[in-house]
Design a protein around this motif. Structure first.
Motif, mmCIF file in Angstrom:
data_model
loop_
_atom_site.group_PDB
_atom_site.id
_atom_site.type_symbol
_atom_site.label_atom_id
_atom_site.label_comp_id
_atom_site.label_asym_id
_atom_site.label_seq_id
_atom_site.Cartn_x
_atom_site.Cartn_y
_atom_site.Cartn_z
ATOM 1 N N GLY A 58 23.463 16.446 22.328
ATOM 2 C CA GLY A 58 24.090 15.963 21.099
ATOM 3 C C GLY A 58 25.214 14.986 21.391
ATOM 4 N N ASN A 59 26.399 15.324 20.938
ATOM 5 C CA ASN A 59 27.575 14.482 21.153
ATOM 6 C C ASN A 59 28.439 14.969 22.316
ATOM 7 N N GLY A 60 27.901 15.918 23.078
ATOM 8 C CA GLY A 60 28.617 16.416 24.233
ATOM 9 C C GLY A 60 29.325 17.738 23.943
ATOM 10 N N PRO A 61 30.154 18.151 24.885
ATOM 11 C CA PRO A 61 30.601 17.374 26.055
ATOM 12 C C PRO A 61 29.543 17.278 27.152
ATOM 13 N N TYR A 62 29.654 16.206 27.922
ATOM 14 C CA TYR A 62 28.835 16.014 29.109
ATOM 15 C C TYR A 62 29.780 15.902 30.297
ATOM 16 N N VAL A 63 29.508 16.690 31.337
ATOM 17 C CA VAL A 63 30.378 16.717 32.515
ATOM 18 C C VAL A 63 29.595 16.300 33.748
ATOM 19 N N GLU A 64 30.158 15.382 34.492
ATOM 20 C CA GLU A 64 29.576 14.969 35.766
ATOM 21 C C GLU A 64 30.720 14.727 36.741
ATOM 22 N N ASP A 65 30.707 15.460 37.852
ATOM 23 C CA ASP A 65 31.745 15.339 38.878
ATOM 24 C C ASP A 65 33.142 15.484 38.281
ATOM 25 N N LEU A 66 33.314 16.534 37.459
ATOM 26 C CA LEU A 66 34.588 16.934 36.855
ATOM 27 C C LEU A 66 34.968 16.094 35.633
ATOM 28 N N ILE A 67 34.418 14.895 35.491
ATOM 29 C CA ILE A 67 34.796 14.013 34.397
ATOM 30 C C ILE A 67 33.997 14.365 33.147
ATOM 31 N N GLN A 68 34.699 14.704 32.085
ATOM 32 C CA GLN A 68 34.070 15.170 30.850
ATOM 33 C C GLN A 68 34.159 14.103 29.765
ATOM 34 N N VAL A 69 33.028 13.853 29.100
ATOM 35 C CA VAL A 69 32.970 12.857 28.029
ATOM 36 C C VAL A 69 32.384 13.516 26.782
ATOM 37 N N GLU A 70 32.984 13.219 25.633
ATOM 38 C CA GLU A 70 32.517 13.808 24.382
ATOM 39 C C GLU A 70 32.731 12.822 23.239
ATOM 40 N N GLN A 71 31.760 12.788 22.325
ATOM 41 C CA GLN A 71 31.891 11.967 21.131
ATOM 42 C C GLN A 71 32.469 12.837 20.029
ATOM 43 N N ILE A 72 33.708 12.576 19.630
ATOM 44 C CA ILE A 72 34.387 13.383 18.621
ATOM 45 C C ILE A 72 34.007 12.871 17.231
ATOM 46 N N ASN A 73 33.607 13.793 16.361
ATOM 47 C CA ASN A 73 33.160 13.458 14.999
ATOM 48 C C ASN A 73 31.933 12.543 15.019
ATOM 49 N N GLY A 74 31.134 12.652 16.062
ATOM 50 C CA GLY A 74 29.947 11.819 16.172
ATOM 51 C C GLY A 74 28.855 12.215 15.181
ATOM 52 N N ASP A 75 27.989 11.259 14.836
ATOM 53 C CA ASP A 75 26.863 11.551 13.953
ATOM 54 C C ASP A 75 25.933 12.578 14.598
ATOM 55 N N SER A 76 25.284 13.379 13.769
ATOM 56 C CA SER A 76 24.434 14.448 14.312
ATOM 57 C C SER A 76 23.061 14.504 13.665
ATOM 58 N N GLY A 77 22.592 13.388 13.082
ATOM 59 C CA GLY A 77 21.270 13.363 12.484
ATOM 60 C C GLY A 77 20.176 13.346 13.534
ATOM 61 N N ALA A 78 18.918 13.413 13.094
ATOM 62 C CA ALA A 78 17.780 13.490 14.013
ATOM 63 C C ALA A 78 17.700 12.279 14.928
ATOM 64 N N ASN A 79 18.085 11.111 14.426
ATOM 65 C CA ASN A 79 18.018 9.891 15.231
ATOM 66 C C ASN A 79 19.393 9.435 15.714
ATOM 67 N N ASP A 80 20.371 10.327 15.590
ATOM 68 C CA ASP A 80 21.727 10.007 16.024
ATOM 69 C C ASP A 80 22.038 10.713 17.335
ATOM 70 N N GLY A 81 23.257 10.532 17.796
ATOM 71 C CA GLY A 81 23.655 11.130 19.060
ATOM 72 C C GLY A 81 23.883 10.048 20.101
ATOM 73 N N ILE A 82 23.821 10.417 21.360
ATOM 74 C CA ILE A 82 24.112 9.480 22.448
ATOM 75 C C ILE A 82 22.814 8.920 23.018
ATOM 76 N N TRP A 83 22.656 7.613 22.902
ATOM 77 C CA TRP A 83 21.481 6.925 23.439
ATOM 78 C C TRP A 83 21.772 6.556 24.890
ATOM 79 N N ALA A 84 21.202 7.302 25.813
ATOM 80 C CA ALA A 84 21.536 7.165 27.233
ATOM 81 C C ALA A 84 20.927 5.938 27.887
ATOM 82 N N LYS A 85 19.928 5.325 27.257
ATOM 83 C CA LYS A 85 19.217 4.216 27.889
ATOM 84 C C LYS A 85 19.547 2.858 27.276
ATOM 85 N N HIS A 86 20.599 2.779 26.483
ATOM 86 C CA HIS A 86 20.944 1.500 25.852
ATOM 87 C C HIS A 86 21.254 0.458 26.932
ATOM 88 N N ASN A 87 20.688 -0.729 26.788
ATOM 89 C CA ASN A 87 20.864 -1.802 27.768
ATOM 90 C C ASN A 87 21.971 -2.747 27.316
#
Length: 226
Positions: A58-87
């Motif tokens: 969803g909007n996180g949190p996502y943790v990698e090597d101690l560093i945590q990232v989160e989208q606060i108040n992010g959209d949560s619809g079926a086509n929303d969230g974090i698009w990991a492959k955006h170029n």
């Protein structure tokens, strides 16, 4: 006259203390952390995704090597969230962090063990053609100590970093939906978050406060004697 002088020293103390919170914070617009000096790195390469290339967390949190990232108040619809492959220009590797279609939230960067940053830097880009700035806020223990903006060039690799006095959260978004940090849609993408270490080797705010009190005390004592 003596009373006015003492009063003025108290005002000077208030001014010094008001600036202690953000003493030593430096903003960087170019990569200042050498790869060999990295203590932690988050390139978003381990993000689990669904078939639509959206982060399954969803909007996180996502943790990698101690560093945590989160989208606060992010959209949560079926086509929303974090698009990991955006170029976008500046993204490296397979994945990055991009709020799909934009939302009204902001991206929060912290350390998962709640410790302080001494330095941090990352690449950023955008999916919005009208975006011209990245907006940022830097916090320490929930207190805002620095805020501002940095130019965003859609056809260049953009970089933003902070170092100096300790802090424990960086909030970022872009001005796609306006310059108000907590309203308007954003299209900000980030990647390659790097940290050189924790707790910068600078005077802590408490030490600066003690020093300031000592200086003002000597000035006040001198004024009373006159």
């Amino acid at each position: 006259m003596k009373f006015k002088y003492v009063k003025s020293t108290a005002a000077a103390l208030a001014l010094i203390l008001s600036n202690i919170a953000n003493a030593g914070i430096i903003m960087h617009s170019e990569d200042y952390i050498d790869d060999t000096s990295r203590a932690h790195f988050n390139g978003f390469e381990s993000m689990p995704m669904n078939s639509g290339e959206l982060f399954t967390g969803g909007n996180g949190p996502y943790v990698e090597d101690l560093i945590q990232v989160e989208q606060i108040n992010g959209d949560s619809g079926a086509n929303d969230g974090i698009w990991a492959k955006h170029n976008w220009v500046g993204a490296q590797g397979d994945n990055s962090w991009y709020p799909n279609i934009g939302d009204y939230g902001y991206t929060s960067i912290t350390l998962s063990d709640s410790s302080d940053f001494g330095s941090i830097g990352f690449n950023f880009g955008t999916g919005g053609r009208s975006t011209t700035e990245i907006l940022f806020e830097v916090y320490n223990d929930g207190v805002l100590i620095l805020k501002g903006s940095s130019a965003l060039l859609s056809d260049s690799i953009n970089y933003l970093g902070f170092s100096g006095d300790s802090f424990d959260e960086v909030r970022v978004k872009d001005n796609f939906g306006g310059s108000n940090f907590y309203s308007g849609r954003q299209t900000l993408a980030i990647d390659n978050i790097e940290i050189a270490g924790n707790l910068a080797d600078v005077p802590e705010p408490s030490s600066l406060a003690i020093f300031a009190l000592g200086v003002i005390g000597l000035l006040s004592r001198r004024a009373i004697k006159q």
